[in-house]
Design a protein around this motif. Structure first.
Motif, PDB file in Angstrom:
ATOM      1  N   ASP A 175       0.819  -1.222   0.000  1.00  0.00           N
ATOM      2  CA  ASP A 175       0.000   0.000   0.000  1.00  0.00           C
ATOM      3  C   ASP A 175       0.852   1.272   0.000  1.00  0.00           C
ATOM      4  O   ASP A 175       0.330   2.378   0.138  1.00  0.00           O
ATOM      5  N   PHE A 176       2.183   1.106  -0.141  1.00  0.00           N
ATOM      6  CA  PHE A 176       3.127   2.250  -0.167  1.00  0.00           C
ATOM      7  C   PHE A 176       3.185   2.981   1.175  1.00  0.00           C
ATOM      8  O   PHE A 176       3.729   4.081   1.243  1.00  0.00           O
ATOM      9  N   LYS A 177       2.635   2.409   2.251  1.00  0.00           N
ATOM     10  CA  LYS A 177       2.681   3.090   3.558  1.00  0.00           C
ATOM     11  C   LYS A 177       3.949   2.643   4.276  1.00  0.00           C
ATOM     12  O   LYS A 177       3.960   1.664   5.035  1.00  0.00           O
ATOM     13  N   ILE A 178       5.019   3.363   4.000  1.00  0.00           N
ATOM     14  CA  ILE A 178       6.346   2.970   4.482  1.00  0.00           C
ATOM     15  C   ILE A 178       6.496   3.286   5.962  1.00  0.00           C
ATOM     16  O   ILE A 178       6.128   4.378   6.411  1.00  0.00           O
ATOM     17  N   HIS A 187      11.279   2.322  10.998  1.00  0.00           N
ATOM     18  CA  HIS A 187      11.801   0.967  10.803  1.00  0.00           C
ATOM     19  C   HIS A 187      12.865   0.961   9.710  1.00  0.00           C
ATOM     20  O   HIS A 187      13.947   0.380   9.862  1.00  0.00           O
ATOM     21  N   GLU A 188      12.569   1.657   8.610  1.00  0.00           N
ATOM     22  CA  GLU A 188      13.537   1.724   7.501  1.00  0.00           C
ATOM     23  C   GLU A 188      14.814   2.435   7.946  1.00  0.00           C
ATOM     24  O   GLU A 188      15.927   2.023   7.584  1.00  0.00           O
ATOM     25  N   GLN A 189      14.653   3.503   8.713  1.00  0.00           N
ATOM     26  CA  GLN A 189      15.842   4.240   9.169  1.00  0.00           C
ATOM     27  C   GLN A 189      16.678   3.373  10.111  1.00  0.00           C
ATOM     28  O   GLN A 189      17.900   3.385  10.028  1.00  0.00           O
ATOM     29  N   GLN A 190      16.003   2.617  10.977  1.00  0.00           N
ATOM     30  CA  GLN A 190      16.754   1.746  11.894  1.00  0.00           C
ATOM     31  C   GLN A 190      17.543   0.693  11.103  1.00  0.00           C
ATOM     32  O   GLN A 190      18.701   0.395  11.422  1.00  0.00           O
ATOM     33  N   LEU A 237      10.608   2.910  -4.855  1.00  0.00           N
ATOM     34  CA  LEU A 237      11.951   3.356  -4.432  1.00  0.00           C
ATOM     35  C   LEU A 237      11.973   4.877  -4.316  1.00  0.00           C
ATOM     36  O   LEU A 237      12.549   5.436  -3.384  1.00  0.00           O
ATOM     37  N   LYS A 238      11.323   5.566  -5.237  1.00  0.00           N
ATOM     38  CA  LYS A 238      11.269   7.039  -5.140  1.00  0.00           C
ATOM     39  C   LYS A 238      10.521   7.449  -3.872  1.00  0.00           C
ATOM     40  O   LYS A 238      10.962   8.342  -3.136  1.00  0.00           O
ATOM     41  N   GLU A 239       9.412   6.775  -3.605  1.00  0.00           N
ATOM     42  CA  GLU A 239       8.651   7.054  -2.376  1.00  0.00           C
ATOM     43  C   GLU A 239       9.520   6.791  -1.146  1.00  0.00           C
ATOM     44  O   GLU A 239       9.547   7.570  -0.197  1.00  0.00           O
TER      45      GLU A 239
END
Ligand SMILES: Cc1cc2nc3c(=O)[nH]c(=O)nc-3n(C[C@H](O)[C@H](O)[C@H](O)COP(=O)(O)O)c2cc1C
Length: 188
Positions: free
Chosen positions: A45-48, A52-55, A78-80
């Protein structure tokens, strides 16, 4: 010194229908010290989950961005991901903005077009290096070290005729080189 850790972020909107990125991923995903992630599967759903990604970025030394070349760039997730995860104060100043300093960025790319198309005077006019400049400068701004990209040209769906199209065996050979590079990286 601890063993270098690799975060492998695969961005493919439909890995089940992929040929190139599927072969590449299957070859490297289980390597020791590699955290493999199918980012489209995590965020359909593109809800990043930005924190979590930064960790994950903080926990690794080499960040691999593996994806097919779409419209001379990347699949839209990837752009998102860049827009959301590489926040001011985390990835770049003002604010602290130094969290990614010194980490390595590796782009691993498959293209449909052949290598001869990617040159001045060729079908696509520009080299892959020129077309990847926005990614390279993103790495620069974040203080990351840009590694020479892994580019695998002429990857089309099987059965396409009239164009150069690597066989599965050709792609597997490229995958083995990619695997070797990642293994060497973890050896420091
Ligand atoms: C939406 C879309 C855009 C594409 N744009 C390009 C392009 O700009 N240049 C190119 O060489 N191939 C382009 N292709 C071909 C893909 O790069 C190629 O099919 C892909 O790398 C093959 O990898 P896969 O088997 O993992 O899907 C495009 C394909 C799609 C579906």
């Amino acid at each position: 010194m601890s063993t270098p850790r690799i975060l492998l972020n695969l961005f493919h909107p439909n890995i089940d229908k992929s040929r190139g990125n599927k072969i590449l991923s299957e070859c490297v995903r289980d390597l020791v010290n590699v955290t493999f992630r199918d980012v489209y599967r995590e965020y359909p759903d593109f809800k990043i989950d930005v924190k979590h990604e930064q960790q994950l970025l903080l926990d690794h030394d080499l960040i691999v961005f593996q994806h097919p070349f779409y419209w001379y760039s990347c699949p839209s997730l990837l752009k998102e991901w860049e827009d959301r995860v590489l926040e001011q104060g985390f990835a770049y100043p003002p604010g602290v903005g130094d969290k990614l300093n010194g980490k390595h960025w590796l782009t691993v790319l498959t293209t449909g077009g052949p290598d001869v198309a990617y040159r001045s005077g060729g079908f696509n006019h520009y080299t892959i290096s020129e077309l990847l400049r926005p990614f390279q400068q993103t790495a620069n701004l974040c203080g990351m070290k840009w590694l020479s990209p892994v580019v695998i040209n002429s990857v089309l769906p099987s059965g396409i005729t009239g164009f150069k199209n690597l066989s599965d065996d050709d792609i597997k050979k490229c995958a083995e080189e990619y695997k070797e590079f990642l293994k060497q990286y973890t050896m420091g």
